[in-house]
Design a protein around this motif. Structure first.
Motif, PDB file in Angstrom:
ATOM      1  N   GLY A  22      42.820  40.555  45.258  1.00 44.27           N
ATOM      2  CA  GLY A  22      43.186  38.947  45.047  1.00 44.27           C
ATOM      3  C   GLY A  22      44.243  38.779  45.847  1.00 44.27           C
ATOM      4  O   GLY A  22      44.273  37.606  46.415  1.00 44.27           O
ATOM      5  N   ARG A  23      45.362  39.324  45.685  1.00 45.63           N
ATOM      6  CA  ARG A  23      46.751  39.170  46.450  1.00 45.63           C
ATOM      7  C   ARG A  23      46.522  39.145  47.927  1.00 45.63           C
ATOM      8  O   ARG A  23      47.000  38.391  48.641  1.00 45.63           O
ATOM      9  CB  ARG A  23      47.863  39.920  46.168  1.00 45.63           C
ATOM     10  N   HIS A  24      45.687  40.106  48.600  1.00 43.07           N
ATOM     11  CA  HIS A  24      45.187  40.147  49.768  1.00 43.07           C
ATOM     12  C   HIS A  24      44.507  38.927  50.313  1.00 43.07           C
ATOM     13  O   HIS A  24      44.992  38.338  51.396  1.00 43.07           O
ATOM     14  CB  HIS A  24      44.483  41.255  50.244  1.00 43.07           C
ATOM     15  N   TRP A  25      43.528  38.327  49.514  1.00 43.89           N
ATOM     16  CA  TRP A  25      42.972  37.044  49.874  1.00 43.89           C
ATOM     17  C   TRP A  25      43.773  36.027  49.710  1.00 43.89           C
ATOM     18  O   TRP A  25      43.840  35.099  50.600  1.00 43.89           O
ATOM     19  CB  TRP A  25      41.835  36.807  48.980  1.00 43.89           C
ATOM     20  N   ILE A  26      44.748  35.852  48.707  1.00 40.42           N
ATOM     21  CA  ILE A  26      45.703  34.940  48.705  1.00 40.42           C
ATOM     22  C   ILE A  26      46.745  34.812  50.271  1.00 40.42           C
ATOM     23  O   ILE A  26      46.905  33.932  50.615  1.00 40.42           O
ATOM     24  CB  ILE A  26      46.732  35.046  47.683  1.00 40.42           C
ATOM     25  N   ARG A  27      47.060  36.010  50.879  1.00 35.05           N
ATOM     26  CA  ARG A  27      47.931  36.035  51.729  1.00 35.05           C
ATOM     27  C   ARG A  27      47.188  35.549  52.862  1.00 35.05           C
ATOM     28  O   ARG A  27      47.780  34.907  53.752  1.00 35.05           O
ATOM     29  CB  ARG A  27      48.395  37.460  51.938  1.00 35.05           C
ATOM     30  N   LYS A  28      45.889  35.523  52.950  1.00 36.36           N
ATOM     31  CA  LYS A  28      45.087  35.192  54.127  1.00 36.36           C
ATOM     32  C   LYS A  28      44.705  33.617  53.790  1.00 36.36           C
ATOM     33  O   LYS A  28      43.968  33.138  54.690  1.00 36.36           O
ATOM     34  CB  LYS A  28      43.586  36.078  54.040  1.00 36.36           C
ATOM     35  N   GLY A  29      44.993  32.989  52.937  1.00 41.48           N
ATOM     36  CA  GLY A  29      45.176  31.697  52.701  1.00 41.48           C
ATOM     37  C   GLY A  29      43.845  31.179  51.701  1.00 41.48           C
ATOM     38  O   GLY A  29      43.683  29.848  51.552  1.00 41.48           O
ATOM     39  N   HIS A  30      43.285  32.081  51.067  1.00 39.73           N
ATOM     40  CA  HIS A  30      42.347  31.719  49.523  1.00 39.73           C
ATOM     41  C   HIS A  30      43.008  31.406  48.469  1.00 39.73           C
ATOM     42  O   HIS A  30      44.348  31.903  48.259  1.00 39.73           O
ATOM     43  CB  HIS A  30      41.435  32.934  49.850  1.00 39.73           C
ATOM     44  N   LYS A  31      42.391  30.609  47.656  1.00 40.07           N
ATOM     45  CA  LYS A  31      42.790  30.695  46.052  1.00 40.07           C
ATOM     46  C   LYS A  31      42.170  31.440  45.386  1.00 40.07           C
ATOM     47  O   LYS A  31      40.961  31.639  45.604  1.00 40.07           O
ATOM     48  CB  LYS A  31      42.941  29.321  45.942  1.00 40.07           C
ATOM     49  N   VAL A  32      42.827  32.283  44.487  1.00 47.73           N
ATOM     50  CA  VAL A  32      42.031  33.311  43.696  1.00 47.73           C
ATOM     51  C   VAL A  32      42.552  33.082  42.019  1.00 47.73           C
ATOM     52  O   VAL A  32      43.452  32.858  41.607  1.00 47.73           O
ATOM     53  CB  VAL A  32      42.420  34.964  44.159  1.00 47.73           C
TER      54      VAL A  32
END
Length: 217
Positions: A22-32
């Protein structure tokens, strides 16, 4: 949106791998958004069905379904069912996700996640974890896969998902056995020896094209 059952630890020293994803996806610009039981989160909900908090950039939505962590089987089943009901009613009021990622067992969580993803018209990825709860497994989700009374529901569930992440080769083989030949490529196996970067790459491949395109904006 990530839906997690009672077995998976929230953010912290013993957190589940999906928290880091989840944190990885947030760093890529996604909302989790992570939906999980309130048990063990030190939230005083005072009878409310839902609580909201944030930790390390993750939005945590806690559903008040006591009993999910109980050793007593009857209380655990009651907690699982309440979690599933709240997931359907409360999940539809949250910001619309681009993907629903749900962890099972229990089956009730997976079926509720499937109904939510269908209602929101977004893809569902189902993560199947073997050996998490032997009593529940014997009743029909992983180890006892699949009791006749549940077979149709489970086959329909697997047919509807975008992808399956199977925790171990045994679980992967059982899931694959329920899928037609042309759908067996839905199954992705986590063997347990993967590095953090390898796991991130695996989960990144499961994102819908629309979500991947957001990273380029």
């Amino acid at each position: 949106m990530c839906i997690r059952d009672r077995h998976l630890a929230p953010p912290g020293p013993e957190e589940d791998r999906l928290i880091e994803i989840g944190r990885h996806w947030i760093r890529k610009g996604h909302k989790v958004t992570v939906i999980l039981p309130a048990d063990g989160m030190n939230l005083n909900l005072k009878g409310k069905n839902i609580g909201l908090t944030e930790k390390e950039c993750l939005v945590l939505v806690a559903l008040n379904a006591p009993g999910m962590s109980q050793d007593n089987q009857r209380e655990r089943i009651k907690g699982n069912r309440k979690f599933a009901r709240l997931l359907n009613s409360q999940g539809k009021m949250l910001p619309e996700p681009g993907l629903v990622l749900a962890v099972a067992p229990p089956l009730s969580t997976a079926l509720a996640a499937e109904e939510l993803s269908r209602s929101l018209k977004v893809p569902l990825v189902l993560e199947m974890r073997a050996g998490v709860d032997e009593e529940e497994a014997e009743r029909g989700f992983i180890a006892g896969l699949f009791a006749r009374s549940r077979l149709k529901k489970e086959e329909n569930l697997l047919a509807s998902v975008l992808a399956v992440v199977a925790d171990g080769k045994a679980a992967a083989a059982k899931v694959s056995g329920l899928l037609p030949e042309e759908a067996k490529n839905k199954v992705n196996v986590i063997a347990g020896q993967e590095s953090g970067e390898e796991l991130k790459a695996l989960y990144d491949c499961l994102l819908p094209v629309e979500e991947i395109n957001k990273e380029k904006m």
